[in-house]
Design an enzyme around this catalytic site. Sequence first.
Site, PDB file in Angstrom:
ATOM      1  N   ARG A 113       0.816  -1.221   0.000  1.00 41.31           N
ATOM      2  CA  ARG A 113       0.000   0.000   0.000  1.00 41.31           C
ATOM      3  C   ARG A 113       0.848   1.270   0.000  1.00 41.31           C
ATOM      4  NH1 ARG A 113      -2.778  -3.633   3.349  1.00 41.31           N
ATOM      5  NH2 ARG A 113      -1.712  -2.697   5.104  1.00 41.31           N
TER       6      ARG A 113
ATOM      7  N   GLU B  22       8.169  -9.638  15.658  1.00 38.44           N
ATOM      8  CA  GLU B  22       7.753 -10.151  16.962  1.00 38.44           C
ATOM      9  C   GLU B  22       7.789 -11.682  16.989  1.00 38.44           C
ATOM     10  OE1 GLU B  22       3.982  -9.658  20.032  1.00 38.44           O
ATOM     11  OE2 GLU B  22       4.121  -8.398  18.259  1.00 38.44           O
TER      12      GLU B  22
END
Length: 175
Positions: free
Chosen positions: A62, A99
């Site tokens: 995007r 993460e």
Amino acid sequence: MSARLDLAAVVRRVPNFPKPGILFYDISTVLADPVAWRAAVDRMDRLVDHWQPDLLAGIESRGFLFAAALAYRAGRGLVMVRKVGKLPGAVVSHSYDLEYGSDTLQVSEGLVPPGSRTVLVDDLIATGGTARAAVSLLGKVGADVVGAAFFIELEGLGGVERLGVPARSLLKLEG
């Protein structure tokens, strides 16, 4: 009219996507509305122009939308920061930790003139891991990353603070 348009109200909120507990900010509604899209690009252009860059770097996918529109509007060059295996020819890579795992970003070799004033562009910044990796990658190929511009910044997640370059965001929404 676009100067008064509340772009935050145009962004669609999708609860529990892509997994339970996540509120996804969907910019598709902004892209589909010609008045909102023009307002978003015009306002983002003012954020980016602050740094007077030579080149914009859009993050897949995007970020490409905003970076391409902004580069075209201002007559600037554009380089794509992509995921592995998406660019032909010689590439420069940068791997980084997430993460839960790791990822790698790439840019095509030879497209960034050494020392070019570059602004990183993306639709959204949350924790900043991908954007920070993109800044590092651009530095590897010789860019002078003078700033980063985001359509949406998720507040409270610390992404902008972790970037290592000045950043500006058009909308600041709840993270």
